[in-house]
Design a protein around this motif. Sequence first.
Motif, PDB file in Angstrom:
ATOM      1  N   ARG A 203      16.841 -93.145  17.541  1.00 30.26           N
ATOM      2  CA  ARG A 203      15.404 -93.103  17.732  1.00 30.26           C
ATOM      3  C   ARG A 203      14.983 -91.756  18.290  1.00 30.26           C
ATOM      4  O   ARG A 203      13.972 -91.188  17.886  1.00 30.26           O
ATOM      5  CB  ARG A 203      14.979 -94.235  18.673  1.00 30.26           C
ATOM      6  CG  ARG A 203      13.558 -94.650  18.453  1.00 30.26           C
ATOM      7  CD  ARG A 203      13.139 -95.817  19.310  1.00 30.26           C
ATOM      8  NE  ARG A 203      14.135 -96.845  19.428  1.00 30.26           N
ATOM      9  CZ  ARG A 203      14.394 -97.521  20.547  1.00 30.26           C
ATOM     10  NH1 ARG A 203      13.720 -97.276  21.636  1.00 30.26           N
ATOM     11  NH2 ARG A 203      15.321 -98.450  20.590  1.00 30.26           N
ATOM     12  N   ASP A 204      15.770 -91.209  19.241  1.00 35.91           N
ATOM     13  CA  ASP A 204      15.443 -89.918  19.830  1.00 35.91           C
ATOM     14  C   ASP A 204      15.537 -88.807  18.787  1.00 35.91           C
ATOM     15  O   ASP A 204      14.733 -87.885  18.779  1.00 35.91           O
ATOM     16  CB  ASP A 204      16.381 -89.607  20.999  1.00 35.91           C
ATOM     17  CG  ASP A 204      16.140 -90.524  22.191  1.00 35.91           C
ATOM     18  OD1 ASP A 204      15.048 -91.136  22.227  1.00 35.91           O
ATOM     19  OD2 ASP A 204      17.021 -90.637  23.055  1.00 35.91           O
ATOM     20  N   VAL A 205      16.507 -88.897  17.897  1.00 32.92           N
ATOM     21  CA  VAL A 205      16.647 -87.899  16.842  1.00 32.92           C
ATOM     22  C   VAL A 205      15.435 -87.948  15.930  1.00 32.92           C
ATOM     23  O   VAL A 205      14.874 -86.924  15.555  1.00 32.92           O
ATOM     24  CB  VAL A 205      17.949 -88.131  16.039  1.00 32.92           C
ATOM     25  CG1 VAL A 205      17.972 -87.282  14.785  1.00 32.92           C
ATOM     26  CG2 VAL A 205      19.155 -87.847  16.901  1.00 32.92           C
ATOM     27  N   ASN A 206      14.987 -89.164  15.556  1.00 39.64           N
ATOM     28  CA  ASN A 206      13.817 -89.310  14.685  1.00 39.64           C
ATOM     29  C   ASN A 206      12.526 -88.961  15.410  1.00 39.64           C
ATOM     30  O   ASN A 206      11.564 -88.557  14.783  1.00 39.64           O
ATOM     31  CB  ASN A 206      13.726 -90.737  14.138  1.00 39.64           C
ATOM     32  CG  ASN A 206      14.813 -91.038  13.142  1.00 39.64           C
ATOM     33  OD1 ASN A 206      15.368 -90.136  12.534  1.00 39.64           O
ATOM     34  ND2 ASN A 206      15.132 -92.308  12.987  1.00 39.64           N
ATOM     35  N   ALA A 207      12.482 -89.133  16.721  1.00 44.55           N
ATOM     36  CA  ALA A 207      11.241 -88.921  17.463  1.00 44.55           C
ATOM     37  C   ALA A 207      10.832 -87.460  17.477  1.00 44.55           C
ATOM     38  O   ALA A 207       9.657 -87.145  17.412  1.00 44.55           O
ATOM     39  CB  ALA A 207      11.393 -89.437  18.885  1.00 44.55           C
ATOM     40  N   GLY A 208      11.787 -86.538  17.552  1.00 44.46           N
ATOM     41  CA  GLY A 208      11.441 -85.138  17.657  1.00 44.46           C
ATOM     42  C   GLY A 208      11.340 -84.426  16.331  1.00 44.46           C
ATOM     43  O   GLY A 208      11.112 -83.226  16.289  1.00 44.46           O
ATOM     44  N   ARG A 209      11.456 -85.127  15.241  1.00 45.20           N
ATOM     45  CA  ARG A 209      11.499 -84.517  13.923  1.00 45.20           C
ATOM     46  C   ARG A 209      10.093 -84.140  13.450  1.00 45.20           C
ATOM     47  O   ARG A 209       9.150 -84.889  13.607  1.00 45.20           O
ATOM     48  CB  ARG A 209      12.180 -85.509  13.005  1.00 45.20           C
ATOM     49  CG  ARG A 209      11.849 -85.430  11.586  1.00 45.20           C
ATOM     50  CD  ARG A 209      12.684 -86.403  10.826  1.00 45.20           C
ATOM     51  NE  ARG A 209      12.024 -87.693  10.822  1.00 45.20           N
ATOM     52  CZ  ARG A 209      12.292 -88.629   9.958  1.00 45.20           C
ATOM     53  NH1 ARG A 209      13.236 -88.443   9.076  1.00 45.20           N
ATOM     54  NH2 ARG A 209      11.651 -89.764   9.966  1.00 45.20           N
ATOM     55  N   VAL A 210       9.967 -82.975  12.852  1.00 44.30           N
ATOM     56  CA  VAL A 210       8.707 -82.516  12.282  1.00 44.30           C
ATOM     57  C   VAL A 210       8.711 -82.891  10.803  1.00 44.30           C
ATOM     58  O   VAL A 210       9.661 -82.595  10.080  1.00 44.30           O
ATOM     59  CB  VAL A 210       8.559 -80.991  12.451  1.00 44.30           C
ATOM     60  CG1 VAL A 210       7.273 -80.509  11.819  1.00 44.30           C
ATOM     61  CG2 VAL A 210       8.602 -80.617  13.920  1.00 44.30           C
ATOM     62  N   LEU A 211       7.637 -83.536  10.368  1.00 45.50           N
ATOM     63  CA  LEU A 211       7.576 -84.036   8.992  1.00 45.50           C
ATOM     64  C   LEU A 211       6.902 -83.038   8.070  1.00 45.50           C
ATOM     65  O   LEU A 211       5.956 -82.346   8.474  1.00 45.50           O
ATOM     66  CB  LEU A 211       6.798 -85.353   8.957  1.00 45.50           C
ATOM     67  CG  LEU A 211       7.365 -86.493   9.790  1.00 45.50           C
ATOM     68  CD1 LEU A 211       6.447 -87.688   9.713  1.00 45.50           C
ATOM     69  CD2 LEU A 211       8.745 -86.856   9.329  1.00 45.50           C
ATOM     70  N   ASP A 212       7.375 -82.964   6.838  1.00 48.61           N
ATOM     71  CA  ASP A 212       6.702 -82.132   5.850  1.00 48.61           C
ATOM     72  C   ASP A 212       5.511 -82.904   5.276  1.00 48.61           C
ATOM     73  O   ASP A 212       5.288 -84.072   5.596  1.00 48.61           O
ATOM     74  CB  ASP A 212       7.678 -81.707   4.748  1.00 48.61           C
ATOM     75  CG  ASP A 212       8.242 -82.901   3.993  1.00 48.61           C
ATOM     76  OD1 ASP A 212       8.196 -84.012   4.529  1.00 48.61           O
ATOM     77  OD2 ASP A 212       8.734 -82.705   2.860  1.00 48.61           O
ATOM     78  N   GLU A 213       4.751 -82.236   4.423  1.00 46.71           N
ATOM     79  CA  GLU A 213       3.512 -82.836   3.907  1.00 46.71           C
ATOM     80  C   GLU A 213       3.784 -84.094   3.088  1.00 46.71           C
ATOM     81  O   GLU A 213       3.045 -85.074   3.183  1.00 46.71           O
ATOM     82  CB  GLU A 213       2.765 -81.802   3.065  1.00 46.71           C
ATOM     83  CG  GLU A 213       1.341 -82.210   2.746  1.00 46.71           C
ATOM     84  CD  GLU A 213       0.494 -82.417   3.992  1.00 46.71           C
ATOM     85  OE1 GLU A 213      -0.358 -83.331   3.970  1.00 46.71           O
ATOM     86  OE2 GLU A 213       0.674 -81.708   4.986  1.00 46.71           O
TER      87      GLU A 213
END
Length: 158
Positions: free
Chosen positions: A12-22
């Motif tokens: 969850r922590d790995v997914n929480a800080g991820r920047v999403l593309d368009e």
Amino acid sequence: MASKTAEKKSRRDVNAGRVLDEAARRRRVRKALEALEQDNFHDDPHGDLVMSKKAPKFSDQLETRGGGRKKKHKHSAEYYKQKYRKTFSQLVEEGQLAHPDPPNYLSAQAEPSKMPERHFCAVCGFPSNYTCIQCGTRYCCVRCLGTHKDTRCLKWTA
């Protein structure tokens, strides 16, 4: 048992800080809209309540003289709305078939605005200057960012 929860938390922590593309942002928005559409129509939770004979009866209708008979309706209008409900795309298609000549929903257009685009906070609706790093949603202050993170941003992981 503790290792499983620690593993889930680290994922969850790995997914929480991820920047999403368009493209991921668009997928996330589409999933959110589909979930809202599914949640939009549901059974009335109070529809099966039975009124007690002891409950007071309040009538807003004026009594008619002459003892006119009242018709008994088997189903209310809400019943038919639920039974024959249509999606937005079905309504647009019916409107196109009923009125094929412009102007209609599909042919209506306006020229682009000469003013710059205005951005509003997704939480409170005030003008916003900031954008969520993860999902691109607009917010106006730290408090709204906190609300957004708690209620919206982490909910729709791709």
